[in-house]
Design a protein around this motif. Structure first.
Motif, PDB file in Angstrom:
ATOM      1  N   CYS A   4      10.459   7.144  -8.333  1.00 27.81           N
ATOM      2  CA  CYS A   4      10.229   8.075  -7.236  1.00 27.81           C
ATOM      3  C   CYS A   4      11.311   7.869  -6.200  1.00 27.81           C
TER       4      CYS A   4
ATOM      5  N   ALA B  94       8.165  12.169  -7.551  1.00 32.77           N
ATOM      6  CA  ALA B  94       7.814  11.068  -8.442  1.00 32.77           C
ATOM      7  C   ALA B  94       7.820  11.603  -9.863  1.00 32.77           C
TER       8      ALA B  94
ATOM      9  N   VAL C   1       2.112  10.758 -13.100  1.00 25.80           N
ATOM     10  CA  VAL C   1       2.064  10.006 -11.841  1.00 25.80           C
ATOM     11  C   VAL C   1       0.623   9.986 -11.345  1.00 25.80           C
TER      12      VAL C   1
ATOM     13  N   ARG D 243      -0.292   7.906  -8.428  1.00 20.75           N
ATOM     14  CA  ARG D 243      -0.372   7.628  -6.993  1.00 20.75           C
ATOM     15  C   ARG D 243       1.018   7.357  -6.445  1.00 20.75           C
ATOM     16  N   VAL D 244       1.223   7.715  -5.178  1.00 20.27           N
ATOM     17  CA  VAL D 244       2.438   7.357  -4.447  1.00 20.27           C
ATOM     18  C   VAL D 244       2.017   6.750  -3.114  1.00 20.27           C
TER      19      VAL D 244
ATOM     20  N   VAL E 267      -0.079  13.912  -3.531  1.00 19.00           N
ATOM     21  CA  VAL E 267       0.788  14.228  -4.666  1.00 19.00           C
ATOM     22  C   VAL E 267       0.429  15.606  -5.197  1.00 19.00           C
TER      23      VAL E 267
ATOM     24  N   TRP F 207       5.560  14.877  -3.468  1.00 16.04           N
ATOM     25  CA  TRP F 207       4.539  14.215  -2.662  1.00 16.04           C
ATOM     26  C   TRP F 207       4.910  14.299  -1.193  1.00 16.04           C
TER      27      TRP F 207
ATOM     28  N   ALA G  22       5.671   4.388  -6.600  1.00 25.28           N
ATOM     29  CA  ALA G  22       4.760   5.201  -7.404  1.00 25.28           C
ATOM     30  C   ALA G  22       4.036   4.336  -8.422  1.00 25.28           C
TER      31      ALA G  22
ATOM     32  N   ASP H 252       1.880   4.942 -12.268  1.00 19.99           N
ATOM     33  CA  ASP H 252       1.626   5.940 -13.299  1.00 19.99           C
ATOM     34  C   ASP H 252       0.204   5.818 -13.840  1.00 19.99           C
TER      35      ASP H 252
END
Length: 353
Positions: A242, A264, A272, A274-275, A290, A302, A319, A321
């Motif tokens: 990301c 990301a 993906v 979460r960021v 996101v 995001w 990031a 996955d």
């Protein structure tokens, strides 16, 4: 565009040119080349399919359009050297382009499935890899040779892998591989061979320099000039990555709430999950929102609104996955002699006053 080299032509857009765009405009799509861009007459161009097949094929552009179903895939391509500049900050990577964060982009690709063409040719049971050849000659190889590469046949038969003649609804531009290129979603851009003229079904990977020697992850102590075919790890599926697209690195901002945006990309067939974004060197994190991807092979944008303090501020993003894997913290732990696959935490520095 930030032009790194004129010949061969290598250029990327500034990060802010990618911000908020699900699809990258053609004139902002990065360009990675290993030799002069060839000038191919589409009227006389032909695609040869041979090797471990029941029936060799020679196909014109009209043949491809008439004999196979046209399909469209939205896919992100990313150079294996994307974000190499971050590794160069750790230690020099001699002879390699200092790519920033812009060697990644997303387009709508139209063409035919590679799998359909291979089915027509009848790949043999002993087939293990599918090799691609192009006419552009690179002096990076010694002696100079045309560009090529390969992917395992398991990937080649996936429905997302295309022989593409269109990009964002227009004929594939010459600099991006027209009249025909391979698009291998989820894998490093080097395997999406441009100016495609030949497909060869093989038992083993391609022996081309850019498959056998280049685009391989060497250990830190290795000397790339002495590395031979088969050394190191052959790069294929993209690593989770990301970056921050806005604000730009070095930007001057006002203190207070600011919208931070980026992309990301999980790579291969992962997504993906979460960021996270931080203003205190990873001491605490704010979870970003996101957006949905334009397709299973496309990046996800995001955004997060952060309260920026007065002074010099470092913004960090990472990031995760769908497997629970996360990006590594430090580029120092990823440094390699060719500067590939920097997927460490993304960082930009801004001044708020």
């Amino acid at each position: 565009m930030v032009v790194h080299e004129r010949e061969p032509f290598n250029a990327e857009p500034p990060r802010t040119a990618l911000a908020g765009l699900a699809e990258t405009p053609v004139d902002a799509f990065y360009s990675r080349n290993h030799g002069p861009v060839p000038d191919i007459d589409p009227a006389v161009w032909r695609l040869r399919v041979d090797g471990l097949v029941e029936k060799a094929l020679e196909l014109s552009s009209d043949d491809l359009r008439a004999r196979f179903d046209e399909v469209e895939v939205v896919a992100t391509l990313q150079c294996a050297g994307n974000r190499r500049a971050g590794l160069i900050e750790v230690r020099d990577v001699p002879g390699e382009t200092a790519w920033g964060p812009g060697a990644t982009a997303t387009a709508r690709w139209s063409g035919v499935r590679l799998a359909d063409v291979l089915t027509e040719a009848g790949a043999a049971p002993t087939a293990g890899h599918v090799a691609f050849a192009a006419p552009d000659v690179s002096r990076l190889a010694d002696p100079p040779q045309t560009y090529g590469g390969s992917i395992p046949i398991v990937k080649a038969l996936r429905p997302e892998v295309l022989l593409a003649w269109s990009m964002n609804g227009r004929a594939l531009p010459r600099v991006h591989g027209g009249p025909l290129r391979v698009v291998v979603p989820g894998w490093i851009g080097a395997r999406s061979v441009k100016w495609l003229t030949r497909i060869t079904v093989r038992a083993q990977p391609s022996g081309n320099y850019f498959q056998a020697t280049a685009y391989r992850m060497l250990p830190p102590e290795a000397d790339p000039s002495k590395a031979g075919p088969g050394e190191g790890i052959s790069l294929g599926p993209l690593a989770l990555n990301c970056d921050i697209l806005s604000p730009d690195d070095g930007a001057r901002l006002c203190p207070g709430p600011a919208k931070i945006t980026g992309y990301a990309l999980a790579g291969d067939d992962r997504t993906v999950a979460r960021v996270d974004v931080s203003l205190d060197a990873g001491g605490s994190w704010i979870q970003a929102e996101v957006a949905e991807a334009a397709g299973p092979w496309a990046w996800q944008h995001w955004s997060a609104t952060l309260d920026l303090p007065v002074g010099d501020v470092q913004i960090i993003a990472r990031a995760w996955d769908c497997t629970g894997a996360a990006m590594p913290e430090s580029p120092a732990h990823l440094w390699n002699p060719k500067g590939y696959a920097n997927n460490s935490w993304a960082r930009v520095r801004v001044r708020c006053a």
